[in-house]
Design an enzyme around this catalytic site. Structure first.
Site, mmCIF file in Angstrom:
data_model
loop_
_atom_site.group_PDB
_atom_site.id
_atom_site.type_symbol
_atom_site.label_atom_id
_atom_site.label_comp_id
_atom_site.label_asym_id
_atom_site.label_seq_id
_atom_site.Cartn_x
_atom_site.Cartn_y
_atom_site.Cartn_z
ATOM 1 N N SER A 136 37.040 -5.602 19.414
ATOM 2 C CA SER A 136 37.609 -6.687 20.217
ATOM 3 C C SER A 136 37.988 -6.149 21.589
ATOM 4 C CB SER A 136 38.843 -7.276 19.521
ATOM 5 O OG SER A 136 38.439 -8.237 18.568
ATOM 6 N N HIS A 173 40.970 -0.696 15.263
ATOM 7 C CA HIS A 173 41.244 -2.069 14.835
ATOM 8 C C HIS A 173 42.501 -2.646 15.492
ATOM 9 C CE1 HIS A 173 38.604 -0.824 11.402
ATOM 10 N NE2 HIS A 173 38.133 -2.027 11.652
ATOM 11 N N GLY A 174 42.517 -3.972 15.590
ATOM 12 C CA GLY A 174 43.728 -4.670 15.994
ATOM 13 C C GLY A 174 43.818 -4.950 17.483
ATOM 14 N N ASP A 201 33.543 -7.172 4.457
ATOM 15 C CA ASP A 201 34.055 -6.232 5.459
ATOM 16 C C ASP A 201 35.030 -5.253 4.787
ATOM 17 O OD1 ASP A 201 34.508 -5.221 8.027
ATOM 18 O OD2 ASP A 201 36.145 -6.633 8.427
ATOM 19 N N GLU A 228 30.530 3.988 6.036
ATOM 20 C CA GLU A 228 31.239 4.498 7.224
ATOM 21 C C GLU A 228 31.501 5.992 7.123
ATOM 22 O OE1 GLU A 228 34.478 2.127 8.837
ATOM 23 O OE2 GLU A 228 35.588 3.913 9.445
#
Ligand code: G3H
Ligand code: 13P
Ligand code: ZN
Length: 323
Positions: A228, A182-183, A84, A136
């Site tokens: 997430s 992210h996060g 990743d 990406e």
């Protein structure tokens, strides 16, 4: 005949045609590997286990490879071992040489031409060794590796660039920026609205950008990072049992479900694993202040993580029964 680690090639082809996505979950220790793969086994789902630079620094490359190989042996499922956010050629090479079946080279922070050049170099080495490559284009808001990208700086992927990028690099899948990040703090309260219950509702993903990208790359697998959902049930438990995570917010699951039916074949989830794991450990310690055997609280944490992954497989990714 037992299954070995596989690349994501077949998996993505079936996911694209079948209108579902494969979950890519970050692994850092034995309990996380076990929780994820037990869930995949229960749901007969293909799965991608991914390892970050930080995970390799924490757990050691060999331990992680051996844990994942053990999961393949125990589950007999198709499992991909993926790097990743590979930061450079050397890290990618070390993973390719060291048993991974897939790597990401993330040069999304570089200008277009340099991203192409660096990605191409990894693709050549990887393909020579039977390994697939994710690249990406575009920048996610939030914390990406050591680089902090503010929401204002985040730039969605430019659809007019994707064809040239894929053709010139030869990459096998492409991560794009359509508003995920992210996060556990994906959006500031100021970027959100509040529903009737006072819960933060983030801005919707840019499905128009995703559609433009997939029109230009028919049949080509797209990847979503930063996916997430930051389930409020876990945030609540963490906060109730001594934690402090104010205004943590993620991507609503309905939006990811919708993305999974499109060209998106891989959806990355890490923060939700951390939240489930941590919530259960905090709760366990509060309820059993006398416990000091790690097997006691890690059993609870692993089970919560497993149940959460099962829910993702069935209700978000739609890859149950697809192994
Ligand atoms: O995108 C980052 C992943 O959540 C991995 O995080 O670099 O802290 O291991 P990490
Ligand atoms: P989350 O922080 O949303 O779980 O994203 C994980 C990720 O993109 C790993 O590459
Ligand atoms: Zn990511």
């Amino acid at each position: 005949m037992h299954m070995a680690l596989v690349t994501s090639k077949e998996m993505f082809k079936k996911a694209y045609e079948g209108g579902y996505a494969i979950g890519a979950f970050n692994v850092n220790n034995m309990e996380i590997v076990q929780g994820i793969t037990e869930a995949a086994k229960m749901e007969n789902a293909p799965v991608i286990l991914q390892v970050s630079k930080g995970a390799r620094a924490y757990a050691n490359h060999t331990y992680l490879v051996k844990l994942v190989e053990a999961a393949v042996k125990e589950t007999d499922l198709p499992i991909v071992l993926h790097l990743d956010h590979g930061p450079d050629f050397e890290t990618c090479k070390s993973c390719i040489d060291g048993g991974f079946t897939s790597v990401m080279i993330d040069k999304s922070g570089l200008p277009f031409e340099e991203n192409i050049k660096e990605t191409r170099r990894v693709v050549e080495y990887a393909h020579d060794h039977g390994v697939v490559v994710e690249a990406e284009l575009g920048t996610l808001a939030g914390v990406e590796d050591d680089v902090k990208v503010s929401a204002e700086d985040s730039s969605y992927t430019h659809p007019e660039e994707v064809e040239e990028f894929v053709n010139r690099t030869g990459c096998d899948s492409l991560a794009i920026a359509i508003g995920t990040s992210h996060g556990a703090y994906k959006f500031t309260p100021a970027q959100c609205t509040r529903n009737a219950d006072g819960i933060l509702v983030p801005p919707p993903l840019r499905f128009d950008v995703l559609e433009e990208v997939s029109k230009r790359l028919p049949g080509f697998p797209i990847v979503l990072h930063g996916s997430s959902s930051v389930p409020q049930e876990f945030v609540k438990i963490i906060n109730e049992y001594g934690g402090k995570m104010p205004d943590a917010v993620g991507i609503p699951e309905e939006q990811l479900r919708k993305a999974a039916t499109s060209a998106v074949c891989k959806i990355n989830i890490d923060s939700d694993l951390r939240l489930a794991f941590t919530a259960m450990i905090r709760k366990h310690f509060d309820e059993h202040p006398d416990h000091f055997d790690p097997r006691q609280y890690l059993t609870d944490a692993r089970a919560a993580l497993r149940d959460m992954v099962r829910h993702k497989i069935v209700d978000v990714l739609g890859c149950n029964g697809k192994a």
